[in-house]
Design a protein around this motif. Structure first.
Motif, PDB file in Angstrom:
ATOM      1  N   CYS B   3     -45.189   9.436 -47.288  1.00  0.00           N
ATOM      2  CA  CYS B   3     -44.376   9.565 -48.466  1.00  0.00           C
ATOM      3  C   CYS B   3     -42.880   9.184 -47.620  1.00  0.00           C
ATOM      4  CB  CYS B   3     -44.378  11.163 -48.726  1.00  0.00           C
ATOM      5  SG  CYS B   3     -46.035  11.247 -49.511  1.00  0.00           S
ATOM      6  N   HIS B  29     -49.617   3.452 -52.548  1.00  0.00           N
ATOM      7  CA  HIS B  29     -49.159   4.612 -52.341  1.00  0.00           C
ATOM      8  C   HIS B  29     -49.007   5.417 -53.748  1.00  0.00           C
ATOM      9  CE1 HIS B  29     -47.636   8.062 -49.887  1.00  0.00           C
ATOM     10  NE2 HIS B  29     -46.619   8.154 -50.915  1.00  0.00           N
ATOM     11  N   CYS B  33     -50.410   9.324 -54.855  1.00  0.00           N
ATOM     12  CA  CYS B  33     -49.551  10.270 -54.313  1.00  0.00           C
ATOM     13  C   CYS B  33     -48.590  10.490 -55.733  1.00  0.00           C
ATOM     14  CB  CYS B  33     -48.521   9.837 -53.324  1.00  0.00           C
ATOM     15  SG  CYS B  33     -47.229  11.171 -52.823  1.00  0.00           S
ATOM     16  N   CYS B  36     -44.607  11.275 -54.970  1.00  0.00           N
ATOM     17  CA  CYS B  36     -43.902   9.849 -54.973  1.00  0.00           C
ATOM     18  C   CYS B  36     -43.684   9.358 -56.339  1.00  0.00           C
ATOM     19  CB  CYS B  36     -44.435   9.082 -53.915  1.00  0.00           C
ATOM     20  SG  CYS B  36     -43.806   9.631 -52.437  1.00  0.00           S
TER      21      CYS B  36
HETATM   22 ZN   LIG Z   1     -46.011  10.181 -51.418  1.00  0.00          ZN
END
Ligand SMILES: [Zn+2]
Lengths: 213, 78
Positions: B3, B29, B33, B36
């Motif tokens: 992150c 990512h 995630c 994020c």
């Molecule tokens: Zn992340």
């Protein structure tokens, strides 16, 4: 001129170039056009920096007068608009310093705060969160939120994201390096995001934080 | 990608200044995630809101008054 236009990839000259040339030749009406074109932006930038309406009015007038007087010094290798903004930023900072005597007001000092550099509020926002507020209420939220940023972050965000200057132009206008502008911009964006989160959460989040009963 | 790595590239992603390869890594990512993803979307929204709302408006009468003041002083040679 054909020789200039024949250079591959040569951009059309910015319309301000011709206006500036006319002003230099004594045509005041061309300056009238330039003032009209940029007075809103200058007023807005001055308000953002000084956070005071009277100061913003003075800054706007003084900046245009100064630019007019100093037009001979304008090099033409930067845009007229960025040159004008630089004058307005300097005038604004001067006013801000006058009002806050004894308090450090500088855009080039390194701002010692980690606030917002790591996102804490990770709850999602409502789909069109601004629709949950009336125009005046929303404007007040946005003003209050941006006013809470350190001046050095605020100015970078305003020039780069609100007024649409490029990173390089923002750096040139403020006398900062490009990496300095970038690091301020990221932190400004994240701090604003963090602070706006409390207003713009989905309903569920709002109830949890007790804002909506 | 962590992150922290993602965050370091957040501005470049928002300003569309990442290479195609890097973009793919960032997308991967984001795909796993949620945090994020929220940070990216809400940061974009933050910028958009400030861009699209005039928070210091200049009323027409004040604008005209200031404009007239500037031009009359310029005509006098400042
Ligand atoms: Zn992340």
């Amino acid at each position: 001129m054909p020789t200039i236009q024949s250079i591959a990839g040569q951009l059309e000259p910015h319309p301000d170039v011709a206006l500036v040339a006319r002003v230099r030749d004594g045509d005041v009406s061309a300056y009238d056009t330039l003032v009209r074109k940029y007075e809103r932006q200058l007023f807005r930038i001055a308000q953002h920096i000084t956070q005071n309406r009277e100061d913003a009015e003075d800054v706007m007038q003084d900046a245009f007068l100064k630019a007019y007087e100093k037009l001979e010094q304008f090099q033409g290798n930067s845009k007229f608009y960025t040159w004008l903004v630089r004058i307005a930023v300097n005038e604004s900072l001067m006013r801000l310093r006058k009002r806050r005597t004894g308090r450090m007001v500088s855009i080039d000092e390194d701002i010692e705060t980690d606030e917002g550099s790591v996102p804490r509020d990770l709850a999602d926002w409502a789909p069109d969160p601004e629709q949950n507020y009336g125009q005046a209420e929303l404007a007040e939220i946005l003003r209050k939120t941006i006013q809470g940023l350190p001046p050095g972050f605020r100015i970078v965000f305003v020039l780069r994201d609100v007024e649409g200057l490029s990173t390089e132009e923002t750096a040139e206008t403020l006398g900062l390096s490009v990496p300095a502008v970038k690091s301020r911009l990221l932190r400004a964006r994240l701090q604003l995001r963090e602070r706006l989160s409390r207003y713009f959460h989905k309903k569920k989040g709002l109830m949890e934080t007790g804002i909506v009963k | 990608m962590t992150c922290k790595d993602f965050l370091a590239l957040l501005d470049d992603l928002i300003d569309d200044e990442v290479s195609p390869n890097m973009r793919t890594e960032l997308q991967t990512h984001l795909g796993r995630c949620g945090h994020c993803e929220v940070v990216l979307n809400t940061t974009r929204k933050t910028i958009e809101i400030y861009r699209s709302h005039e928070i210091y408006d200049l009323p027409t009468d004040l604008r005209e008054r200031l404009h007239a003041a500037i031009m009359s002083r310029c005509k006098k040679g400042c």
